[in-house]
Design a protein around this motif. Structure first.
Motif, mmCIF file in Angstrom:
data_model
loop_
_atom_site.group_PDB
_atom_site.id
_atom_site.type_symbol
_atom_site.label_atom_id
_atom_site.label_comp_id
_atom_site.label_asym_id
_atom_site.label_seq_id
_atom_site.Cartn_x
_atom_site.Cartn_y
_atom_site.Cartn_z
ATOM 1 N N UNK A 111 0.571 -1.264 0.196
ATOM 2 C CA UNK A 111 0.064 -0.037 0.022
ATOM 3 C C UNK A 111 0.967 1.347 -0.263
ATOM 4 N N UNK A 112 0.665 2.094 -1.100
ATOM 5 C CA UNK A 112 1.618 3.325 -1.259
ATOM 6 C C UNK A 112 0.589 4.610 -0.787
ATOM 7 N N UNK A 113 1.217 5.211 0.129
ATOM 8 C CA UNK A 113 0.379 6.352 0.614
ATOM 9 C C UNK A 113 1.272 7.749 0.096
ATOM 10 N N UNK A 114 0.498 8.760 -0.367
ATOM 11 C CA UNK A 114 1.240 10.028 -0.881
ATOM 12 C C UNK A 114 0.332 11.188 -0.304
ATOM 13 N N UNK A 115 1.262 12.025 0.400
ATOM 14 C CA UNK A 115 0.285 13.246 0.939
ATOM 15 C C UNK A 115 0.125 14.280 -0.062
ATOM 16 N N UNK A 116 -1.031 14.863 -0.361
ATOM 17 C CA UNK A 116 -1.215 15.900 -1.394
ATOM 18 C C UNK A 116 -1.432 17.144 -0.598
ATOM 19 N N UNK A 119 -4.619 18.275 3.732
ATOM 20 C CA UNK A 119 -4.759 17.250 4.463
ATOM 21 C C UNK A 119 -4.789 15.798 3.653
ATOM 22 N N UNK A 120 -5.025 15.891 2.304
ATOM 23 C CA UNK A 120 -5.467 14.831 1.594
ATOM 24 C C UNK A 120 -4.371 13.826 1.294
ATOM 25 N N UNK A 121 -4.788 12.626 1.368
ATOM 26 C CA UNK A 121 -3.796 11.364 1.349
ATOM 27 C C UNK A 121 -4.515 10.647 0.178
ATOM 28 N N UNK A 122 -3.488 10.290 -0.455
ATOM 29 C CA UNK A 122 -3.823 9.392 -1.828
ATOM 30 C C UNK A 122 -3.163 7.974 -1.577
#
Length: 138
Positions: A111-116, A119-122
């Motif tokens: 699972x890859x998590x990217x902050x945008x 407070x958005x998490x993708x």
């Protein structure tokens, strides 16, 4: 990790006899059958390789089970599934799909998590199998 795609994916693997019974059910419904395989079972990989041609107008499930066994001989470490296609007007889609072969080891997904912005998490999934080139993933 156990890949859970299609019907019966949360159950123990089906035996060839149980697969034959499911194929017989699909044939009684008038559905066409196809055997497909892949070494990349990512949930968004909807295009698996087809083993031979789709099988229309069959009466005996033994033909499908035979093709499954032949596919297993060539691709023993791949995922293999059987699809049952309903060509009835208004449906015209796969009505039953289930995995009938798995590699001995299923490495799973990361699972890859990217902050945008803000407070958005993708989130995204990446198959560990893709660390290796096609044909050597399992």
């Amino acid at each position: 990790m156990r890949i859970t795609q299609g019907t019966f994916s949360f159950l123990p693997d089906l035996t060839d006899e149980e697969i034959g019974l499911q194929v017989a059910y699909a044939l009684r419904q008038g559905w066409a059958l196809a055997v497909e395989y892949t070494d990349d079972p990512h949930p968004r990989n909807a295009y698996w390789e087809m083993w031979g041609n789709p099988m229309f107008d069959l009466a005996d499930p033994a033909a499908v089970v035979h093709e499954l066994r032949e596919c297993r001989k060539v691709f023993p470490r791949h995922y293999i599934k059987i699809n049952a296609f309903d060509s009835t007007r208004g449906f015209e889609s796969v009505r039953l799909s289930f995995i009938v072969n798995r590699p001995p080891e299923e490495p799973g997904f990361e699972l890859l998590r990217t902050e945008a912005q803000g407070r958005v998490q993708r989130y995204a999934l990446r198959a560990y199998a893709t660390d290796h080139p096609v044909g050597r993933r399992y």
